[in-house]
Design an enzyme around this catalytic site. Sequence first.
Site, mmCIF file in Angstrom:
data_model
loop_
_atom_site.group_PDB
_atom_site.id
_atom_site.type_symbol
_atom_site.label_atom_id
_atom_site.label_comp_id
_atom_site.label_asym_id
_atom_site.label_seq_id
_atom_site.Cartn_x
_atom_site.Cartn_y
_atom_site.Cartn_z
ATOM 1 N N SER A 72 -54.322 -3.144 10.604
ATOM 2 C CA SER A 72 -53.859 -2.655 11.907
ATOM 3 C C SER A 72 -53.188 -1.288 11.805
ATOM 4 C CB SER A 72 -52.871 -3.655 12.520
ATOM 5 O OG SER A 72 -53.445 -4.941 12.557
HETATM 6 N N1 SAH Z 1 -52.584 -8.415 9.590
HETATM 7 C C1 SAH Z 1 -53.748 -7.773 9.020
HETATM 8 C C2 SAH Z 1 -54.722 -7.222 10.047
HETATM 9 C C3 SAH Z 1 -55.415 -8.277 10.702
HETATM 10 S S1 SAH Z 1 -56.943 -8.001 11.515
HETATM 11 C C4 SAH Z 1 -53.368 -6.676 8.056
HETATM 12 O O1 SAH Z 1 -52.187 -6.353 7.922
HETATM 13 O O2 SAH Z 1 -54.273 -6.149 7.394
HETATM 14 C C5 SAH Z 1 -57.072 -9.658 12.151
HETATM 15 C C6 SAH Z 1 -57.423 -10.696 11.110
HETATM 16 O O3 SAH Z 1 -57.371 -11.962 11.772
HETATM 17 C C7 SAH Z 1 -58.822 -10.557 10.546
HETATM 18 O O4 SAH Z 1 -58.775 -10.499 9.156
HETATM 19 C C8 SAH Z 1 -59.523 -11.829 11.042
HETATM 20 O O5 SAH Z 1 -60.464 -12.330 10.124
HETATM 21 C C9 SAH Z 1 -58.363 -12.796 11.215
HETATM 22 N N2 SAH Z 1 -58.591 -13.916 12.132
HETATM 23 C C10 SAH Z 1 -59.294 -13.935 13.295
HETATM 24 N N3 SAH Z 1 -59.260 -15.161 13.833
HETATM 25 C C11 SAH Z 1 -58.514 -15.948 12.992
HETATM 26 C C12 SAH Z 1 -58.128 -17.320 13.017
HETATM 27 N N4 SAH Z 1 -58.499 -18.148 13.993
HETATM 28 N N5 SAH Z 1 -57.359 -17.770 12.004
HETATM 29 C C13 SAH Z 1 -56.969 -16.945 10.988
HETATM 30 N N6 SAH Z 1 -57.311 -15.646 10.921
HETATM 31 C C14 SAH Z 1 -58.077 -15.151 11.910
#
Ligand code: SAH
Length: 222
Positions: A72
Amino acid sequence: MNAKRRKGIQALIDTLKRDFRETAGSTGIPAPDEALIEAIRRVPRDRFVTERDLDLAWENTALSIGYGQTISQPFVVTLMTQLLALTPESRVLEIGTGSGYQAALLGELAGEVYSIEVVPELAAQAESRLREMGYENVHVRAGNGRLGWPEAAPFDAVIVTAAAEEIPPTLVEQLRPGGRLVIPVDTGWYGQDLVLGVRGEDGGLETRNVLGVVFVPLVGRE
Ligand code: SAH
């Protein structure tokens, strides 16, 4: 720490402070806490991005990490972390580990961090990266974050780093009374509102919209 990294971090921090000032009318937060700024200085974002994006690691921008996912934007990471009002004793649940950067930042400020990632390859990568970097208080699990982490509940704070259609009730249930939830929620238009929820003694959630944001979607169902 090498000079390039130090310079990159300082420029990023100046940008973050400016972005806080410029969005304060909407967020109500004129500046991030000093402890949070110090934590940002300590987490090497260049170790959470792909080789190809190394030169962009200190830019205030989201970057691709593969599997259609992103690390992000630092401003949004900082704002969400600020909203959680963490203390060194806090127990935190993160949904969407992704690169592990946000989890590392939480690990710098909180007591224990539990982070769930639905893409198994990303979970494994983040886990070994965090292990290597010595974040022993950050626990990563592959799975559907909508179910939370019941064995480790209740949490003082829950942060969801992917956008949901609505606030998943299971995650609210795993929050202690007085605990805080930060989550991007679809507005019905393009993008989402970042929502801050505080759980009341009666178990209900008092919410406020903090700022318009853009996140990848939270996948799966409960
Ligand atoms: N916090 C992360 C950025 C996240 S992007 C960082 O610091 O890099 C959002 C992430 O949420 C993605 O990796 C995606 O695969 C995950 N995601 C989406 N739906 C999800 C779910 N139901 N449970 C767990 N992770 C999920």
